[in-house]
Design a protein around this motif. Structure first.
Motif, mmCIF file in Angstrom:
data_model
loop_
_atom_site.group_PDB
_atom_site.id
_atom_site.type_symbol
_atom_site.label_atom_id
_atom_site.label_comp_id
_atom_site.label_asym_id
_atom_site.label_seq_id
_atom_site.Cartn_x
_atom_site.Cartn_y
_atom_site.Cartn_z
ATOM 1 N N TRP A 90 0.852 -1.205 0.000
ATOM 2 C CA TRP A 90 0.000 0.000 0.000
ATOM 3 C C TRP A 90 0.876 1.239 0.000
ATOM 4 O O TRP A 90 1.966 1.247 0.591
ATOM 5 C CB TRP A 90 -0.894 0.018 1.237
ATOM 6 N N TRP A 91 0.387 2.275 -0.659
ATOM 7 C CA TRP A 91 1.072 3.558 -0.639
ATOM 8 C C TRP A 91 -0.017 4.626 -0.597
ATOM 9 O O TRP A 91 -0.980 4.553 -1.370
ATOM 10 C CB TRP A 91 1.941 3.710 -1.896
ATOM 11 N N ASP A 92 0.115 5.562 0.282
ATOM 12 C CA ASP A 92 -0.828 6.670 0.366
ATOM 13 C C ASP A 92 -0.877 7.370 -0.999
ATOM 14 O O ASP A 92 0.164 7.778 -1.515
ATOM 15 C CB ASP A 92 -0.330 7.642 1.451
ATOM 16 N N TYR A 97 1.382 9.955 -5.702
ATOM 17 C CA TYR A 97 1.276 10.944 -6.787
ATOM 18 C C TYR A 97 2.425 11.951 -6.698
ATOM 19 O O TYR A 97 3.031 12.323 -7.710
ATOM 20 C CB TYR A 97 -0.059 11.703 -6.709
ATOM 21 N N ALA A 98 2.726 12.387 -5.482
ATOM 22 C CA ALA A 98 3.758 13.413 -5.316
ATOM 23 C C ALA A 98 5.128 12.885 -5.752
ATOM 24 O O ALA A 98 5.847 13.507 -6.522
ATOM 25 C CB ALA A 98 3.800 13.879 -3.861
ATOM 26 N N LYS A 99 5.462 11.688 -5.267
ATOM 27 C CA LYS A 99 6.758 11.095 -5.603
ATOM 28 C C LYS A 99 6.877 10.844 -7.111
ATOM 29 O O LYS A 99 7.874 11.203 -7.750
ATOM 30 C CB LYS A 99 6.912 9.777 -4.828
ATOM 31 N N LEU A 100 5.825 10.222 -7.673
ATOM 32 C CA LEU A 100 5.903 9.872 -9.090
ATOM 33 C C LEU A 100 5.844 11.106 -9.995
ATOM 34 O O LEU A 100 6.461 11.126 -11.056
ATOM 35 C CB LEU A 100 4.809 8.862 -9.469
ATOM 36 N N THR A 101 5.122 12.127 -9.555
ATOM 37 C CA THR A 101 5.070 13.364 -10.344
ATOM 38 C C THR A 101 6.484 13.874 -10.591
ATOM 39 O O THR A 101 6.838 14.253 -11.714
ATOM 40 C CB THR A 101 4.218 14.428 -9.619
ATOM 41 N N SER A 175 15.295 2.691 -14.469
ATOM 42 C CA SER A 175 16.051 2.465 -13.236
ATOM 43 C C SER A 175 15.259 1.565 -12.289
ATOM 44 O O SER A 175 14.066 1.764 -12.067
ATOM 45 C CB SER A 175 16.359 3.821 -12.576
ATOM 46 N N GLU A 176 15.932 0.556 -11.745
ATOM 47 C CA GLU A 176 15.240 -0.388 -10.863
ATOM 48 C C GLU A 176 14.798 0.266 -9.562
ATOM 49 O O GLU A 176 13.739 -0.044 -9.025
ATOM 50 C CB GLU A 176 16.165 -1.563 -10.524
ATOM 51 N N GLU A 177 15.650 1.160 -9.035
ATOM 52 C CA GLU A 177 15.333 1.803 -7.745
ATOM 53 C C GLU A 177 14.091 2.667 -7.845
ATOM 54 O O GLU A 177 13.380 2.859 -6.875
ATOM 55 C CB GLU A 177 16.478 2.698 -7.241
ATOM 56 N N ASN A 178 13.868 3.222 -9.040
ATOM 57 C CA ASN A 178 12.719 4.112 -9.196
ATOM 58 C C ASN A 178 11.617 3.494 -10.045
ATOM 59 O O ASN A 178 10.826 4.195 -10.653
ATOM 60 C CB ASN A 178 13.164 5.454 -9.786
ATOM 61 N N ARG A 179 11.586 2.169 -10.075
ATOM 62 C CA ARG A 179 10.536 1.469 -10.833
ATOM 63 C C ARG A 179 9.299 1.378 -9.944
ATOM 64 O O ARG A 179 9.365 0.882 -8.817
ATOM 65 C CB ARG A 179 11.040 0.081 -11.232
ATOM 66 N N ILE A 190 -3.724 4.399 -13.408
ATOM 67 C CA ILE A 190 -2.532 3.552 -13.272
ATOM 68 C C ILE A 190 -1.307 4.386 -13.669
ATOM 69 O O ILE A 190 -1.308 4.978 -14.749
ATOM 70 C CB ILE A 190 -2.606 2.335 -14.223
ATOM 71 N N TRP A 191 -0.319 4.422 -12.812
ATOM 72 C CA TRP A 191 0.935 5.109 -13.156
ATOM 73 C C TRP A 191 2.082 4.110 -13.078
ATOM 74 O O TRP A 191 2.352 3.531 -12.010
ATOM 75 C CB TRP A 191 1.196 6.286 -12.184
#
Ligand code: GTP
Ligand code: SPV
Ligand code: MN
Length: 586
Positions: A90-92, A97-101, A175-179, A190-191
């Motif tokens: 789970w992710w808030d 949205y903020a991180k992925l934006t 990048s795997e870390e930011n996948r 879906i993002w």
């Protein structure tokens, strides 16, 4: 291009964020597809294969660190943590949205943004749903053109409705870390970022047609399941439909395209494929359960597919197919994978694109290498494949890879017991997802990585569907093709011979055959599974059908642990089912 203002606003917003050089709207035309194939060929993203032997076919190699679904990086971003349940990350949503934006910002600079309008299900069907996928990958566009229905008719179907799934995909740096593969069920969104592979990026498939759709089905009273759909045709022409849920790489495509053993073919038996991976099911006007395959192609496992094990899959890949991470045979510019033929090519490149001749013992094709083939190529595609009403389901079959414990086949005692059987499924993990392979894990209804909400609510939804269907509900079974002997060899021949088990299942549905009641359900009498024409004797079959009390006692402990993890939302009915199983084993 659509006139739907909600779509246009969303695309503009995503373009402002990702800042592509260009936006191209995908129209489903052959001309546009050809233009994209040529462009991807020029950049090396797609390698055209031998036009005589494999017309219209391409090879694609993914990044080496990006070869399977990434369950650890897949999130259900429901507003409340409780609603993702104990089986999902789970992710808030605000944080996601903020991180992925920030990750998406400017990620398409210098690239083209493609906007794909697609339909899951037959355009205009009551089952069908529209999605838009934004992506910066031509590979994704070309794959979606095979896997879904794309074109102006989809935009016409949507009209000015706001009811569509918004999918945003960017390769970014891979990048795997930011996948991240994030689902926002409450926003139809879906993002996906930093992957270019399969179920992570073909957003119509696992992300929409299972994770988002399972949530929609829960809210709207239908079901989205990780199931194949097939029709068994009897010599008299009658066809009965079965849907079956097996975990990834556990035999759905193979069962869906089953070729009956010769003695059955001679009698006139046939098997027709409706779907090989996903089923959307709802109660029809006649009260029965009906199913459609929302996909338009097959994203199938390549290794092990050969002219004997699955000739129909092989034929499906004979043209207009994309192969991912297989061996390239440089002699004739065709493809190869382990288990396709006995002798590997000697002048070849492996899935990474390195010179390869198998003498170092390494595998040429990645174990999760795949083909993306149009459903209409399949020689045994069902005449009902395009039927917007779907097909009526007589039997639901669960199954997994179990070296011991689970017998070849058994029938549940009733719907609630069948939901119990599905809920406690376990299977050895495979290469379809990153992580260890061969580890037994609970995989309820083969949906562990695909349920878009709380697993306890999902079980309750299954029970509620059974209430609605009443005596018209399909019968529920469990199968296991993967029992092994002491040397680790599969005991049951499997593949085409699985028809013998399907026929027992269908005979049970019609009350035409008796069975033996055991602690776990109804098991066949060995005499009732036809062994004519195979190298399995009745004693071996007895062994395959054996329900070992001690193994099942251990199993019950595993179930207990899993149910404890499900927690409070676990339906009381299932708790009671476990208690009766234990009592029956005692
Ligand atoms: P996903 O596309 O990942 O969902 O996989 P799937 O469930 O469609 O599995 P698939 O049919 O591609 O089979 C996966 C592997 O299982 C292949 O290597 C097959 O050769 C093997 N397999 C399929 N059916 C049988 C069977 O009846 N017996 C045995 N022993 N192996 C099988
Ligand atoms: C599966 O893993 O069940 C698949 C392949 O069908 S993927 O599309 O990658 O999910
Ligand atoms: Mn699958």
């Amino acid at each position: 291009m659509t006139k739907n203002q909600t779509v246009l606003n969303w695309v503009n917003e995503m373009a402002a964020l990702t800042q592509p050089d260009k936006i191209l709207w995908i129209d489903g035309s052959r001309e546009q597809e050809k233009m994209l194939q040529d462009e991807a060929t020029a950049t090396g993203e797609m390698i055209p294969l031998n036009p005589e032997k494999l017309p219209g076919c391409y090879l694609h190699r993914s990044a080496i660190n990006d070869v399977a679904r990434v369950e650890a990086r897949t999130f259900i971003c429901s507003r409340e943590k409780r609603n993702a349940g104990p089986t999902n990350n789970w992710w808030d949503p605000k944080e996601a949205y903020a991180k992925l934006t920030e990750l998406y910002r400017g990620s398409m600079k210098g690239r083209t943004m493609y906007v794909i309008p697609y339909c899951m299900g037959q355009v205009g069907s009551p089952f069908a749903k529209v999605g838009y996928e934004i992506t910066d990958s031509i590979y994704v566009v070309l794959s979606m053109l095979i896997m879904t229905r794309v074109g102006p008719e989809v935009e016409d179907m949507l009209g000015d409705s706001t009811d569509f799934v918004r999918g945003l995909h960017a390769k970014a740096e891979l990048s795997e870390e930011n996948r991240y593969i994030c689902h926002f069920p409450e926003d139809n969104t879906i993002w996906s970022i930093n992957s270019g592979y399969g179920g992570n990026v073909l957003l119509g498939k696992k992300c929409f047609a299972l994770r988002i759709a399972s949530y929609q089905g829960w809210k709207e009273g239908w079901m989205a399941e990780h199931m194949l759909i097939l029709g068994v045709e009897y010599p008299d022409g009658q066809i009965k439909y079965v849907s079956a849920a097996f975990p990834s790489a556990c035999g759905k495509t193979n069962l869906a395209m089953l070729v009956p053993p010769e003695i059955y073919r001679e009698k006139g038996y046939k098997v027709w494929t409706v779907g090989d991976d996903i089923a959307w099911l709802r109660q029809g006007p006649d009260g029965r359960l009906w199913a459609v395959n929302p996909e338009n192609g097959f994203f199938g496992v390549a290794p092990g597919t050969n002219a004997k094990s699955n000739p129909n899959a092989l034929a499906s890949t004979s043209r207009n197919t994309i192969f991912t991470n297989v061996v390239q045979n440089l002699d004739d510019n065709t493809v190869w994978w382990e288990g396709m033929t006995k002798t590997p090519p000697t002048n070849a490149k492996n899935w990474k694109g390195e010179p390869w001749d198998c003498t170092d013992g390494s595998k040429g094709a990645h174990p999760n290498s795949r083909f993306t083939a149009p459903a209409k190529n399949c020689p045994c595609i069902s005449s009902e494949f395009e039927n917007p009403a779907g097909v009526p389901i007589s039997a639901i079959v669960f199954g997994g890879r179990r070296a011991k414990t689970a017998p070849l086949v058994y029938q549940s005692k009733n719907w609630a017991n069948g939901v119990f059987v599905g809920s406690v499924m376990a299977s050895e993990t495979t290469a379809a997802a990153t992580g260890a392979v061969g580890v037994v894990r609970r995989d309820p209804m083969a949906m562990l990585p695909f349920i878009g909400y709380h697993v306890g609510d999902y079980f309750q939804h299954w029970l509620d569907m059974g209430e609605k269907l009443g005596d018209k509900a399909p019968k529920i079974f469990n199968v296991n093709w993967f029992r092994t002997d002491d040397e680790g060899h599969f005991i049951w021949p499997g593949f085409g011979d699985n028809l013998r088990v399907l026929l027992w299942i269908l005979a049970r549905c019609e009350g035409k055959v008796d069975a033996r009641e055991t602690a776990i359900g109804y098991v066949p009498y060995a005499k009732d599974i036809d062994l004519d024409g195979i190298d399995v004797d009745e004693e071996t079959l007895e062994g395959l059908l054996n329900v070992d009390r001690d193994l099942w006692k251990t199993e019950a402990e595993g179930i207990e642990e899993f149910y404890a993890k499900v927690g409070d939302p676990l339906p009381k009915v299932l708790r009671a089912q476990l208690d009766s199983l234990k009592a029956a084993l005692a």
